[in-house]
Write an enzyme that holds these catalytic residues in place. Structure first.
Site, PDB file in Angstrom:
ATOM      1  N   ASP A 325       0.818  -1.224   0.000  1.00 39.73           N
ATOM      2  CA  ASP A 325       0.000   0.000   0.000  1.00 39.73           C
ATOM      3  C   ASP A 325       0.848   1.269   0.000  1.00 39.73           C
ATOM      4  O   ASP A 325       0.306   2.377  -0.073  1.00 39.73           O
ATOM      5  CB  ASP A 325      -0.925   0.011   1.224  1.00 39.73           C
ATOM      6  CG  ASP A 325      -1.996  -1.080   1.119  1.00 39.73           C
ATOM      7  OD1 ASP A 325      -2.316  -1.499  -0.012  1.00 39.73           O
ATOM      8  OD2 ASP A 325      -2.496  -1.509   2.176  1.00 39.73           O
ATOM      9  N   LYS A 352      -5.882  -2.379  -7.199  1.00 37.15           N
ATOM     10  CA  LYS A 352      -6.188  -1.769  -5.895  1.00 37.15           C
ATOM     11  C   LYS A 352      -7.405  -0.838  -6.067  1.00 37.15           C
ATOM     12  O   LYS A 352      -8.150  -0.968  -7.028  1.00 37.15           O
ATOM     13  CB  LYS A 352      -4.961  -1.022  -5.368  1.00 37.15           C
ATOM     14  CG  LYS A 352      -3.803  -1.961  -5.024  1.00 37.15           C
ATOM     15  CD  LYS A 352      -4.171  -2.876  -3.881  1.00 37.15           C
ATOM     16  CE  LYS A 352      -3.075  -3.887  -3.582  1.00 37.15           C
ATOM     17  NZ  LYS A 352      -3.505  -4.863  -2.585  1.00 37.15           N
TER      18      LYS A 352
HETATM   19  C1  S3P Z   1      -4.906  -5.949   3.225  1.00 38.60           C
HETATM   20  C2  S3P Z   1      -4.183  -6.630   2.276  1.00 38.60           C
HETATM   21  C3  S3P Z   1      -3.651  -5.990   1.068  1.00 38.60           C
HETATM   22  C4  S3P Z   1      -3.661  -4.468   1.172  1.00 38.60           C
HETATM   23  C5  S3P Z   1      -4.946  -3.951   1.738  1.00 38.60           C
HETATM   24  C6  S3P Z   1      -5.179  -4.507   3.127  1.00 38.60           C
HETATM   25  C7  S3P Z   1      -5.423  -6.677   4.388  1.00 38.60           C
HETATM   26  O1  S3P Z   1      -4.458  -6.371  -0.029  1.00 38.60           O
HETATM   27  O2  S3P Z   1      -3.428  -3.888  -0.090  1.00 38.60           O
HETATM   28  O3  S3P Z   1      -4.952  -2.538   1.799  1.00 38.60           O
HETATM   29  O4  S3P Z   1      -5.831  -6.032   5.381  1.00 38.60           O
HETATM   30  O5  S3P Z   1      -5.409  -7.922   4.362  1.00 38.60           O
HETATM   31  P1  S3P Z   1      -4.182  -7.707  -0.880  1.00 38.60           P
HETATM   32  O6  S3P Z   1      -4.497  -8.871  -0.055  1.00 38.60           O
HETATM   33  O7  S3P Z   1      -5.107  -7.589  -2.070  1.00 38.60           O
HETATM   34  O8  S3P Z   1      -2.734  -7.627  -1.298  1.00 38.60           O
END
Ligand code: S3P
Length: 449
Positions: A325, A352
């Protein structure tokens, strides 16, 4: 939620200095509400992030029968229903902008024997959901989605769930967590194998609530997480650490402006989240961690940063899950550093809240920075001098794109604007006041601070 567009403009600042706490961690906040809903008894959550994404999850667990409320002492309390104890909601659950809220809750609902309808904003409705519906179908759940596995969706939970072993093709904590949370209400052992470790807040919090987990090295950097199904989760007290992904914005701003001296207190420093700190240090930033402690299973520290000159670096693909992020704001640091910064293996940024690779490349180019973009990499050519700036960047419902370009405006020759400040409220309410309190000059477009 439909909000009127409100644009912001950020102007050159002399530095960012002071000592502040950033709001609670978004990932930990979602998980605390969800596990609180599945525990027996009343869970108390201190420092919950009170931002739109998390408030959406609080409303969703309440609609599922586990009332979540904020008391006058600022502590949130969730009336847990026990594993498998949620009830069919009588309305559509609107998860707003939140991929985490939506995907983790889909995991829980996959093994509850009723039907739930879920939707979200325009950003969430274009994001891929097949990455969770596919493994969750193996538990016996069924899903009806729009074309391409997109929201809105109906989730028909399994009546007699089966445990699952799943090797995730994407490095995603959301996919891992959705499968583990589904496994809570399945008999036997559910296992997720991830090629590269992703944030482990779900695992840490499951243990905090009393679940039994086994975590093993699966060779070649892969990791296997196994959960014993149908545990009795006991209500717990959770203290949410400050969000390193929110801290990233003042941290990078301060690291880039000479004369800055900033302390960010109580920030979560889970090693699977600290890739940005490692990268900024390689770029030459002066960052120190003090008062390292553990709260509710999560490591926490105060971060100190002083401003200086940064140089370009290569950021390897293996590091991506630990700073996924933070690329938008790292790109701003790269634009101000001397030399090229090459970001490898960042194709996930395209799915995203917006296509972040495209948004970063477009915004930086509009601000006079030379950028090269491929399907899954980005090269940013910094000159060691402040970029020109002078552009108005399209936010496209993406909070981190908005905040990152407002950080660029603190340094660039000409102000930088963003066309829609609204999405900032999904993760970091109070961002503008907090930044201005440290010395930033961010204002509603048309006014001067
Ligand atoms: C998150 C995982 C990440 C991240 C998101 C929060 C989480 O996403 O980008 O802001 O809390 O598990 P991804 O699992 O799609 O990588």
């Amino acid at each position: 939620m439909v909000r009127p567009l409100s644009s912001l403009i950020s102007r050159k600042a002399a530095g960012l200095s002071g000592r502040i706490a950033v709001p609670g961690d978004k990932s930990v906040s979602h998980r605390a509400l969800m596990l609180g809903a599945l525990a027996v008894g009343e869970t108390a959550i201190e420092g919950l992030l009170e931002a739109e994404d998390v408030l959406g999850t609080a409303a969703a667990v309440s609609a599922l029968g586990a009332a979540a409320r904020r008391d006058d002492d600022g502590v949130w309390r969730v009336a847990g229903r026990g594993v498998g104890g949620l009830a069919e909601p009588d309305r559509v659950l609107d998860m707003g902008n939140s991929g985490t809220g939506a995907r983790l809750l889909m995991g829980i609902l996959a093994t509850h024997p009723f039907t739930t309808f879920m939707t979200g904003d325009a950003s969430l409705c274009r994001r891929p959901m097949r990455r969770v519906t596919e493994p969750l179908a193996a538990f016996g759940a069924r899903f009806v989605t729009r074309a391409g596995g997109r929201f809105p969706a109906a989730i028909v939970g399994a009546v007699d769930p089966l445990p699952v072993t799943y090797r995730s093709p994407v490095a995603s904590a959301q996919v891992k967590s959705a499968v583990l949370l589904a496994g809570l209400n399945a008999p036997g052992t559910t296992t997720v194998i991830e090629g590269r470790p992703t944030r482990d807040h779900t695992e840490l919090m499951l243990r905090h609530f009393g679940a039994r987990l086994r975590i093993e090295d699966a060779g070649d950097g892969a990791r296997a997480v196994s959960l014993s199904g149908q545990p009795e989760l006991a209500a717990a007290r959770v203290r949410v650490p400050g969000d390193i992904s929110s801290a990233a914005f003042p941290l990078v701003g301060a690291a880039l402006i000479e004369g800055s001296a900033l302390t960010l207190t109580g920030v979560g420093i889970n090693p699977l989240r600290t890739g940005l700190i490692a990268t900024l240090e390689e770029m030459g930033a002066a960052i120190s961690l003090t008062d390292v402690r553990t709260e509710a299973g999560e490591p926490v520290a105060d971060l100190k940063v002083a401003g200086g000159r940064l140089k370009g670096v290569d950021v390897p693909a293996e590091r991506a899950p630990t700073m996924i992020d933070e690329y938008p704001v790292l790109a701003i640091a790269a634009a101000c550093a001397e030399g090229a910064t090459r970001l490898f293996g960042v194709g996930e940024l395209r799915v995203k809240e917006s296509d972040r690779l495209a948004a970063i490349a477009r915004g930086l180019a509009a601000c006079g920075v030379k950028v090269e973009e491929t399907a899954d990499s980005l090269v940013i050519h910094g000159t060691g001098r402040p970029p020109r700036g002078g552009a108005r960047v399209a936010v496209d419902l993406d909070h981190r794109i908005a905040m990152a370009f407002l950080v660029l405006g603190l340094l660039s020759e000409e102000p930088v604007g963003v066309d829609d400040a609204g999405p900032i409220a999904t993760s970091f309410p109070g961002f503008v006041d907090l930044m201005n309190g440290l010395g930033a000059r961010i204002a509603t477009e048309g006014s001067r601070p």
